[in-house]
Design an enzyme around this catalytic site. Structure first.
Site, PDB file in Angstrom:
ATOM      1  N   ASP A 122      41.686  64.749  83.451  1.00  0.00           N
ATOM      2  CA  ASP A 122      41.754  64.325  84.860  1.00  0.00           C
ATOM      3  C   ASP A 122      40.403  63.786  85.330  1.00  0.00           C
ATOM      4  O   ASP A 122      39.350  64.238  84.868  1.00  0.00           O
ATOM      5  CB  ASP A 122      42.172  65.538  85.719  1.00  0.00           C
ATOM      6  CG  ASP A 122      42.675  65.104  87.084  1.00  0.00           C
ATOM      7  OD1 ASP A 122      42.885  63.893  87.296  1.00  0.00           O
ATOM      8  OD2 ASP A 122      42.843  65.989  87.945  1.00  0.00           O
ATOM      9  N   ARG A 148      39.806  51.468  89.114  1.00  0.00           N
ATOM     10  CA  ARG A 148      40.268  52.685  88.430  1.00  0.00           C
ATOM     11  C   ARG A 148      40.482  52.456  86.932  1.00  0.00           C
ATOM     12  O   ARG A 148      40.261  53.350  86.112  1.00  0.00           O
ATOM     13  CB  ARG A 148      41.586  53.164  89.068  1.00  0.00           C
ATOM     14  CG  ARG A 148      41.447  53.665  90.488  1.00  0.00           C
ATOM     15  CD  ARG A 148      42.825  54.000  91.076  1.00  0.00           C
ATOM     16  NE  ARG A 148      43.551  54.960  90.259  1.00  0.00           N
ATOM     17  CZ  ARG A 148      43.361  56.276  90.285  1.00  0.00           C
ATOM     18  NH1 ARG A 148      42.479  56.794  91.115  1.00  0.00           N
ATOM     19  NH2 ARG A 148      44.045  57.076  89.504  1.00  0.00           N
ATOM     20  N   HIS A 182      39.852  54.650  83.183  1.00  0.00           N
ATOM     21  CA  HIS A 182      40.763  54.925  82.061  1.00  0.00           C
ATOM     22  C   HIS A 182      40.164  54.402  80.749  1.00  0.00           C
ATOM     23  O   HIS A 182      40.279  55.029  79.711  1.00  0.00           O
ATOM     24  CB  HIS A 182      42.125  54.278  82.318  1.00  0.00           C
ATOM     25  CG  HIS A 182      42.836  54.836  83.521  1.00  0.00           C
ATOM     26  ND1 HIS A 182      42.902  56.186  83.786  1.00  0.00           N
ATOM     27  CD2 HIS A 182      43.510  54.233  84.538  1.00  0.00           C
ATOM     28  CE1 HIS A 182      43.590  56.385  84.907  1.00  0.00           C
ATOM     29  NE2 HIS A 182      43.963  55.217  85.390  1.00  0.00           N
ATOM     30  N   ASN A 238      53.732  59.875  86.399  1.00  0.00           N
ATOM     31  CA  ASN A 238      52.758  58.772  86.534  1.00  0.00           C
ATOM     32  C   ASN A 238      53.404  57.406  86.797  1.00  0.00           C
ATOM     33  O   ASN A 238      52.726  56.460  87.190  1.00  0.00           O
ATOM     34  CB  ASN A 238      51.858  58.664  85.291  1.00  0.00           C
ATOM     35  CG  ASN A 238      50.787  59.743  85.220  1.00  0.00           C
ATOM     36  OD1 ASN A 238      50.319  60.101  84.143  1.00  0.00           O
ATOM     37  ND2 ASN A 238      50.374  60.285  86.360  1.00  0.00           N
ATOM     38  N   GLU A 249      44.911  80.819  77.664  1.00  0.00           N
ATOM     39  CA  GLU A 249      43.746  80.913  78.539  1.00  0.00           C
ATOM     40  C   GLU A 249      43.644  79.588  79.288  1.00  0.00           C
ATOM     41  O   GLU A 249      43.870  78.525  78.710  1.00  0.00           O
ATOM     42  CB  GLU A 249      42.470  81.130  77.707  1.00  0.00           C
ATOM     43  CG  GLU A 249      42.401  82.465  77.024  1.00  0.00           C
ATOM     44  CD  GLU A 249      42.343  83.631  78.012  1.00  0.00           C
ATOM     45  OE1 GLU A 249      41.682  83.484  79.061  1.00  0.00           O
ATOM     46  OE2 GLU A 249      42.967  84.665  77.731  1.00  0.00           O
TER      47      GLU A 249
HETATM   48  C1  FPP Z   1      43.964  61.201  84.997  1.00  0.00           C
HETATM   49  O1  FPP Z   1      42.978  60.557  85.745  1.00  0.00           O
HETATM   50  C2  FPP Z   1      44.194  60.502  83.739  1.00  0.00           C
HETATM   51  C3  FPP Z   1      45.335  59.838  83.414  1.00  0.00           C
HETATM   52  C4  FPP Z   1      46.496  59.747  84.319  1.00  0.00           C
HETATM   53  C5  FPP Z   1      45.503  59.149  82.139  1.00  0.00           C
HETATM   54  C6  FPP Z   1      44.694  59.607  80.971  1.00  0.00           C
HETATM   55  C7  FPP Z   1      44.698  58.518  79.965  1.00  0.00           C
HETATM   56  C8  FPP Z   1      43.664  58.144  79.178  1.00  0.00           C
HETATM   57  C9  FPP Z   1      42.396  58.879  79.126  1.00  0.00           C
HETATM   58  C10 FPP Z   1      43.733  56.927  78.317  1.00  0.00           C
HETATM   59  C11 FPP Z   1      44.839  56.796  77.314  1.00  0.00           C
HETATM   60  C12 FPP Z   1      45.114  57.988  76.462  1.00  0.00           C
HETATM   61  C13 FPP Z   1      44.979  58.074  75.103  1.00  0.00           C
HETATM   62  C14 FPP Z   1      45.457  59.309  74.390  1.00  0.00           C
HETATM   63  C15 FPP Z   1      44.343  57.029  74.284  1.00  0.00           C
HETATM   64  P1  FPP Z   1      43.328  60.087  87.232  1.00  0.00           P
HETATM   65  O2  FPP Z   1      43.585  58.621  87.195  1.00  0.00           O
HETATM   66  O3  FPP Z   1      44.457  60.901  87.794  1.00  0.00           O
HETATM   67  O4  FPP Z   1      41.982  60.406  87.948  1.00  0.00           O
HETATM   68  P2  FPP Z   1      41.767  60.778  89.488  1.00  0.00           P
HETATM   69  O5  FPP Z   1      42.429  62.096  89.712  1.00  0.00           O
HETATM   70  O6  FPP Z   1      40.273  60.849  89.599  1.00  0.00           O
HETATM   71  O7  FPP Z   1      42.366  59.660  90.297  1.00  0.00           O
END
Ligand code: FPP
Length: 249
Positions: free
Chosen positions: A18, A31, A35, A66, A205
């Site tokens: 996150d 944003r 990622h 999502n 945990e």
């Molecule tokens: C949460 O951050 C993250 C996600 C919804 C996506 C996670 C995906 C990746 C790291 C990239 C692809 C994955 C792989 C396995 C290669 P958020 O956007 O909710 O952050 P925020 O809460 O700060 O808005």
């Protein structure tokens, strides 16, 4: 901190990655850049996990909720996951990494499903760390699909209702054959499970760390593992007493 100082290493670590959006916002970036940086953190986490002897690493890449994000963010996340598999699959395969994908694989559009299946197929016989990618995953949806499959077996006479045990439910989940996570870790300071591995985390945990996912590096991971190692797990039982107290007292 070195990996050798860890008293115990969890067999299975599951991570809610996150904070990508906040990482980008803090820098005045879109944003999607968060990622992108997050994918680099994924690579480092897989490397670190393999190095310390973790057997299963589950990453929450895309939740079934999502899909409510703006269309361009969804397509960027899909693009990143696809690029990750295209670019990193050969390398992960060479490192003996086995890939498993959990989540609802029905009704996925475009070329994402064939890529995920290819990643699973190519690495099926690998014996190193298992990288579990949770994609289009939601724990309640996973449980509902498991319950429906058990209900069909009961209706068809293959199973009696009293044969529905916790073990049988586990065996119908997407994670069948994967041990429950010892540690569920979430970055960015949020303290929620957000519909992630709800059944499997009954005795896990939980660790919430302040770093935003793109900042979560090898040192952060080792520090989290150190905190895990200092905890005592009781699985509903009693804590182990020192021998001097247990004998004759
Ligand atoms: C949460 O951050 C993250 C996600 C919804 C996506 C996670 C995906 C990746 C790291 C990239 C692809 C994955 C792989 C396995 C290669 P958020 O956007 O909710 O952050 P925020 O809460 O700060 O808005």
């Amino acid at each position: 901190m070195s990996k050798s100082s860890l008293k115990s290493v969890p067999a299975h670590v599951a991570i809610i990655m996150d904070g990508n959006g906040r990482w980008a916002n803090a820098r005045g970036l879109p944003r999607t850049m968060g990622h992108r940086k997050g994918v680099e953190a994924v690579r480092e986490a897989v490397r670190t996990a393999g190095e310390v002897g973790i057997r299963y690493l589950t990453l929450f890449a895309f939740s079934s909720e999502n899909w409510t994000r703006p269309e361009d963010e969804i397509s960027d996340l899909m693009g990143l996951l696809k690029a990750f598999i295209r670019r990193d699959l050969a390398d992960l395969h060479r490192q003996n990494v086995r890939i498993r994908v959990i989540g609802d694989k029905t009704n996925l559009r475009g070329d994402i499903l064939p890529l995920l299946l290819e990643a699973e197929e190519t690495t099926r016989s690998n014996t190193g760390i298992t990288l579990v990618i949770a994609f289009n995953y939601g724990a309640r949806d996973e449980l509902a699909r498991a319950m429906r499959s058990l209900a069909v077996d009961v209706r068809e006479g293959r199973l009696l209702p009293e044969q529905i045990t916790p073990e049988r439910i586990s065996s119908r989940l997407d994670t069948a054959g994967i041990p429950d996570p010892d540690l569920v870790l979430r970055t960015s300071g949020e303290e929620r499970l957000s519909n992630f591995l709800l059944w499997q985390s009954a005795y896990s945990e939980l660790l919430f760390v302040p770093e935003l996912w793109p900042d979560f590096n090898r040192d952060s991971f080792l520090a989290a593992l150190e905190r895990y190692a200092s905890r005592e797990r009781r699985f509903g039982g009693l804590s182990k007493q020192p021998a001097t107290l247990a004998v004759g007292s």
